[in-house]
Design a protein around this motif. Sequence first.
Motif, PDB file in Angstrom:
ATOM      1  N   ALA A  88      -8.008  -4.123  -9.323  1.00  0.00           N
ATOM      2  CA  ALA A  88      -6.611  -4.015  -8.890  1.00  0.00           C
ATOM      3  C   ALA A  88      -5.960  -2.797  -9.531  1.00  0.00           C
ATOM      4  CB  ALA A  88      -5.848  -5.296  -9.248  1.00  0.00           C
ATOM      5  N   ASP A  89      -6.281  -2.534 -10.783  1.00  0.00           N
ATOM      6  CA  ASP A  89      -5.718  -1.381 -11.493  1.00  0.00           C
ATOM      7  C   ASP A  89      -6.144  -0.074 -10.839  1.00  0.00           C
ATOM      8  OD1 ASP A  89      -4.437  -0.175 -13.997  1.00  0.00           O
ATOM      9  OD2 ASP A  89      -6.476   0.623 -14.145  1.00  0.00           O
ATOM     10  N   LEU A  90      -7.419   0.031 -10.498  1.00  0.00           N
ATOM     11  CA  LEU A  90      -7.926   1.262  -9.867  1.00  0.00           C
ATOM     12  C   LEU A  90      -7.308   1.464  -8.491  1.00  0.00           C
ATOM     13  CD1 LEU A  90     -10.218   2.602  -7.822  1.00  0.00           C
ATOM     14  CD2 LEU A  90      -9.801   3.685 -10.042  1.00  0.00           C
ATOM     15  N   LEU A  91      -7.192   0.389  -7.708  1.00  0.00           N
ATOM     16  CA  LEU A  91      -6.583   0.493  -6.380  1.00  0.00           C
ATOM     17  C   LEU A  91      -5.132   0.962  -6.485  1.00  0.00           C
ATOM     18  CD1 LEU A  91      -7.936  -2.797  -4.732  1.00  0.00           C
ATOM     19  CD2 LEU A  91      -8.685  -0.460  -4.221  1.00  0.00           C
ATOM     20  N   ALA A  92      -4.412   0.457  -7.493  1.00  0.00           N
ATOM     21  CA  ALA A  92      -3.021   0.855  -7.677  1.00  0.00           C
ATOM     22  C   ALA A  92      -2.926   2.337  -8.028  1.00  0.00           C
ATOM     23  CB  ALA A  92      -2.377   0.003  -8.772  1.00  0.00           C
ATOM     24  N   LYS A  93      -3.785   2.793  -8.927  1.00  0.00           N
ATOM     25  CA  LYS A  93      -3.769   4.208  -9.303  1.00  0.00           C
ATOM     26  C   LYS A  93      -4.122   5.103  -8.114  1.00  0.00           C
ATOM     27  CE  LYS A  93      -4.874   3.426 -14.192  1.00  0.00           C
ATOM     28  NZ  LYS A  93      -5.917   3.476 -15.233  1.00  0.00           N
ATOM     29  N   ALA A  94      -5.123   4.703  -7.338  1.00  0.00           N
ATOM     30  CA  ALA A  94      -5.527   5.505  -6.182  1.00  0.00           C
ATOM     31  C   ALA A  94      -4.418   5.554  -5.133  1.00  0.00           C
ATOM     32  CB  ALA A  94      -6.806   4.935  -5.578  1.00  0.00           C
ATOM     33  N   ALA A  95      -3.750   4.417  -4.902  1.00  0.00           N
ATOM     34  CA  ALA A  95      -2.699   4.364  -3.890  1.00  0.00           C
ATOM     35  C   ALA A  95      -1.502   5.228  -4.279  1.00  0.00           C
ATOM     36  CB  ALA A  95      -2.255   2.926  -3.676  1.00  0.00           C
ATOM     37  N   ALA A 135      -3.186  -1.624   1.843  1.00  0.00           N
ATOM     38  CA  ALA A 135      -2.661  -1.140   3.127  1.00  0.00           C
ATOM     39  C   ALA A 135      -2.389   0.359   3.079  1.00  0.00           C
ATOM     40  CB  ALA A 135      -1.384  -1.897   3.485  1.00  0.00           C
ATOM     41  N   THR A 136      -1.880   0.847   1.959  1.00  0.00           N
ATOM     42  CA  THR A 136      -1.616   2.286   1.804  1.00  0.00           C
ATOM     43  C   THR A 136      -2.902   3.089   1.881  1.00  0.00           C
ATOM     44  OG1 THR A 136       0.354   1.882   0.459  1.00  0.00           O
ATOM     45  CG2 THR A 136      -0.697   4.044   0.235  1.00  0.00           C
ATOM     46  N   LEU A 137      -3.929   2.631   1.176  1.00  0.00           N
ATOM     47  CA  LEU A 137      -5.213   3.345   1.177  1.00  0.00           C
ATOM     48  C   LEU A 137      -5.833   3.348   2.569  1.00  0.00           C
ATOM     49  CD1 LEU A 137      -6.609   2.000  -2.218  1.00  0.00           C
ATOM     50  CD2 LEU A 137      -5.874   4.345  -1.734  1.00  0.00           C
ATOM     51  N   ARG A 138      -5.764   2.215   3.259  1.00  0.00           N
ATOM     52  CA  ARG A 138      -6.305   2.165   4.624  1.00  0.00           C
ATOM     53  C   ARG A 138      -5.518   3.065   5.562  1.00  0.00           C
ATOM     54  NH1 ARG A 138      -7.320  -4.397   4.603  1.00  0.00           N
ATOM     55  NH2 ARG A 138      -9.523  -4.318   3.963  1.00  0.00           N
ATOM     56  N   ARG A 139      -4.225   3.094   5.385  1.00  0.00           N
ATOM     57  CA  ARG A 139      -3.392   3.944   6.241  1.00  0.00           C
ATOM     58  C   ARG A 139      -3.751   5.416   6.065  1.00  0.00           C
ATOM     59  NH1 ARG A 139       0.866   1.479   4.938  1.00  0.00           N
ATOM     60  NH2 ARG A 139       1.590   2.890   3.298  1.00  0.00           N
TER      61      ARG A 139
END
Length: 400
Positions: A88-95, A135-139
């Motif tokens: 979850a932390d990595l996804l947040a940083k990437a987004a 959702a942001t990363l997929r977008r």
Amino acid sequence: MDKPKVVLGVSGGIAAYKACELLRRLTESGHDVRVVPTAAALEFVGAPTWSALSGHPVSTEVWSDVHEVPHVRIGQGADLVVVAPATADLLAKAAHGLAGDLLTNTLLTARCPIVFAPAMHTEMWENPATQENVATLRRRGAVVVEPAVGRLTGVDTGKGRLPEPGELFEVCRRVLARGVAEPDLLGRHLVISAGGTREPLDPVRFLGNRSSGKQGYALARTAVARGARVTLIAANTTMSDPAGADVVHVGTAVQLREAVLKAAADADAVVMAAAVADFRPAEYVTGKIKKKDGVEPAAVALVRNPDILAEISAERPRAGQVIVGFAAETDDVLANGREKLRRKGCDLLVVNEVGERKTFGSEENEAVVLAADGVDTPVPYGPKEALADVVWDLVVPRFE
């Protein structure tokens, strides 16, 4: 030829050990893999393991080998970046575009396809913050593979488990094969049926067919690699669940119908690749039917099963929905296929010749895709995933 260059990002979750198997599959299949872990990931699997398995030095910092500008060069030279597990932390940083270590810098500089394989506890995955980041990363064009359902850390069970490395490898292989940075099924919900239904006669026996489900699973795997959200309705298959697909296991045609209609309510496309029994025994015998010396068995009365393809084609639970059927024929293949296309009312019908040693259970397939507008698309003999990609190539324009 140069080996395809893959960056394997590993973030700090207990599932980091599974990334070792994914790394092995990538290297043994001819890929040049550079592992970029986070500092937290090294708490689970040490740098010597990643270096030994990949053949490359491992660092988490942008300050190592500064003269080579690794925070830019690693991402620039990659053909694929896959992060497994993605916490979850990595996804947040990437987004949010943060770049505090080598992995997040690599994600910002990569111009190739990026695949995230999340793994975390169910509560963390379902948290609105995580869902918004996904959702942001997929977008933005990333492929975010849905986590699997199963045993998590400790005694917890639920959605959030990292898919099996072999299935993640299939996603990576398909994304690399297409070489397209923007997934063309992004944001689409696809429902796919696979396998063969079994209609019980008694507690021991059933009426069934030879379908293995391999074509349906190929459709699911290729759809995930092209960015779709996939619901796979699997009837009596023995294969591992495809990474990123929500799998519903069923047995009979009636159960398959119920699952398909439920999943199709918000689907952009429904692909009926399962071999659905046309008939079922009129009566289920609660005890095993015994043979008796000198007595011929009673005839088995049959009743029709629901015609799921015709029903879904007529009702179209969602406006603009694309419906694809499959027709397994033994003779007059194209003539029977065209008649079935007209009778069922679907948009596309994949017609192939089957037999005891044809198609069923094989890794290859050959077919003609018939369209309601009269256009035929022959698909030569080859891997079932090649046929799956042709089906999606024909479905995508019909969304418009």
